[in-house]
Design an enzyme around this catalytic site. Structure first.
Site, short mmCIF file in Angstrom:
data_model
loop_
_atom_site.label_atom_id
_atom_site.label_comp_id
_atom_site.label_asym_id
_atom_site.label_seq_id
_atom_site.Cartn_x
_atom_site.Cartn_y
_atom_site.Cartn_z
N HIS A 72 5.65 -0.07 -10.12
CA HIS A 72 6.84 0.24 -8.73
C HIS A 72 7.17 -0.86 -9.03
O HIS A 72 7.30 -1.46 -7.66
CB HIS A 72 6.01 1.07 -7.96
CG HIS A 72 4.87 1.91 -8.34
ND1 HIS A 72 5.64 3.44 -7.89
CD2 HIS A 72 3.88 2.59 -9.09
CE1 HIS A 72 4.30 4.57 -8.39
NE2 HIS A 72 3.87 4.02 -9.51
N TYR A 200 8.25 8.24 0.94
CA TYR A 200 7.78 8.37 2.05
C TYR A 200 8.37 9.34 2.94
O TYR A 200 9.75 9.31 2.97
CB TYR A 200 7.35 7.08 2.48
CG TYR A 200 6.98 6.06 2.15
CD1 TYR A 200 5.35 6.22 3.03
CD2 TYR A 200 6.89 5.42 1.45
CE1 TYR A 200 4.14 5.03 2.58
CE2 TYR A 200 5.92 4.50 0.65
CZ TYR A 200 4.91 4.56 1.73
OH TYR A 200 3.49 3.51 0.82
N PRO A 292 -2.66 4.11 6.92
CA PRO A 292 -2.07 3.36 5.88
C PRO A 292 -1.04 3.76 5.52
O PRO A 292 -0.62 3.50 3.52
CB PRO A 292 -3.03 4.81 4.61
CG PRO A 292 -2.72 6.12 5.56
CD PRO A 292 -3.37 5.03 7.31
N LYS A 296 -1.45 -0.99 3.02
CA LYS A 296 -1.84 -3.34 4.20
C LYS A 296 -3.78 -2.78 3.55
O LYS A 296 -3.86 -3.86 4.07
CB LYS A 296 -0.93 -3.67 4.75
CG LYS A 296 0.40 -3.59 4.32
CD LYS A 296 0.44 -4.79 3.69
CE LYS A 296 2.00 -4.27 2.87
NZ LYS A 296 2.28 -4.53 1.68
N TYR A 384 6.90 -4.71 1.82
CA TYR A 384 6.06 -3.70 1.35
C TYR A 384 5.41 -4.73 -0.01
O TYR A 384 4.09 -4.03 -0.44
CB TYR A 384 6.46 -3.05 0.86
CG TYR A 384 6.11 -1.51 0.69
CD1 TYR A 384 5.44 -0.75 1.15
CD2 TYR A 384 5.64 -1.76 -0.92
CE1 TYR A 384 5.16 0.86 0.94
CE2 TYR A 384 4.48 -0.37 -1.70
CZ TYR A 384 5.08 0.73 -0.35
OH TYR A 384 3.75 1.89 -0.91
#
Length: 389
Positions: A72, A200, A292, A296, A384
């Site tokens: 990704h 998201y 979540p 992480k 991230y």
């Protein structure tokens, strides 16, 4: 029995530590309270940072991961119908991969079995003795028969409810916790993902996440009340609510189908300090929990394993205790940064019961700032994909 390192917990962190140490000639025994099939039946997240992938390669168990993972390059953030991308590849030239935790665990089990690594299943009444002495040992029972393992060190990889953290006296450990006033209702469905990157989504109705396991297996979540039960939500009700929270462009493309797994997870942030007491070392969920949001959980466990593994190698191969002596310090420094990022993403995207009109405006301004500010996007991308060890 005797071993150099007794590892409590046969999940991915315990197995990864065992495999890494085994390849350096350091003997371990892993104790797991459930069966192998039970562990492999747990559905967990699957976004892996670069550091985690590198550890799998160092452990010699990344062949299938490298072949089957989905790389990704970034992620999508949305608010209502507005959306924008955060390209990790363009911003910092790094990526993450999607490879299910179940598959990580399966690969580690196969590697340990191929090397005749010792894993004891169905253990009960695990007790850590003498952790603050020079001669620790662990007792446990299998089928009612008590066993004893003498060891140099104990690695507590047994999760939030395990015995390891509870072994550290309350006079020594300090715990920090935040309970969030909502949960995530998640479903797994044999449907193609709605997008090739994670979405998201923030909306007036609450948070949603569109994720995936592979090209025909999708994982979706919506923010829900803590009082909800999975039985309160039919598949049809879930899909309709998800469509209301993601951009209409995505909602129109969404392929729905029957759920093959449905569950609700509460959200919490939790850290215990220190992560070492004598010859006992805490790793992963035994020491810390993150919500979540930001993916992480498994990755912070991997960073613990990195520090502990290198400390053990330094101790056994070089006769130097510096890595073990500084384990808690190093691990916690990175853990708190991961906690901050997970808290920030959760605060950015969810609806809180007590939010005022001002709070909602600030939340929207934060999203707008992230959308328009290059430095903010770089900071998000760096966190991230995973901060350096």
């Amino acid at each position: 029995m005797r071993t150099q390192v007794c590892i409590i917990g046969g999940g991915p962190s315990g197995l990864l530590l065992s495999q890494l140490l085994h390849r350096k000639g350091i003997d371990t025994i892993v104790l797991e309270r459930k069966t192998k099939d039970y562990v492999l039946g747990r559905i967990r997240a699957g976004i892996l940072e670069t550091g985690f992938v590198d550890l799998m390669r160092e452990a010699g168990v990344a062949e299938r991961l490298d072949k089957e993972c989905y790389v990704h390059d970034g992620t999508v953030i949305s608010y209502g119908d507005e959306q924008f991308g955060i390209s990790f590849k363009d911003l910092i030239d790094k990526t993450v991969v999607v490879y299910g935790q179940t598959e990580v665990t399966r690969d580690l089990y196969e590697a340990r079995e191929a090397m005749d690594g010792q894993i004891v299943y169905n253990v009960e009444s695990v007790t850590i003795h003498g952790a603050d002495s020079d001669a620790p040992y662990v007792t446990y029972a299998v089928d009612g028969t008590e066993q004893r393992i003498e060891c140099d060190f104990v690695a507590g990889c047994d999760g939030f409810h395990g015995v390891s953290r509870q072994t550290i006296p309350l006079s020594v450990r300090k715990e920090y916790e935040k309970i969030y006033p909502f949960g995530w209702l998640g479903i797994l469905s044999e449907t193609p993902p709605v997008h090739d990157e994670l979405i998201y989504a923030s909306s007036d109705r609450g948070f949603a996440l569109c994720s995936m396991r592979n090209e025909n297996l999708s994982r979706y979540y919506i923010q829900c009340a803590l009082s909800d039960s999975p039985d309160d939500w039919t598949d049809a009700a879930f899909w309709e609510e998800l469509k209301r929270r993601i951009p209409s462009e995505m909602a129109e493309k969404l392929v729905t189908g029957p759920s093959i797994e449905k569950s609700i997870a509460p959200l919490r942030s939790f850290v215990t300090e220190p992560m070492r007491w004598g010859r006992l070392f805490l790793c992963g969920d035994a020491a810390h929990i993150v919500p979540p949001t930001g993916a992480k959980g498994l990755n912070t466990a991997a960073s613990d394993i990195h520090y502990l593994y290198h400390g053990m190698v330094q101790h056994y191969l070089d006769g130097d205790s510096e890595g073990l002596d500084r384990y808690s310090e190093k691990a916690l420094a990175r853990v708190w940064k991961a906690e901050r990022f997970s808290w920030w993403m959760t605060s950015l995207l969810h609806r809180y019961p007590e939010q005022s009109p001002f709070d909602l405006k600030m939340q929207r301004a934060e999203i707008d700032f992230l959308c328009s500010n290059h430095a903010a996007q770089v900071a998000m991308a760096e966190n991230y994909v995973g901060l350096p060890y």
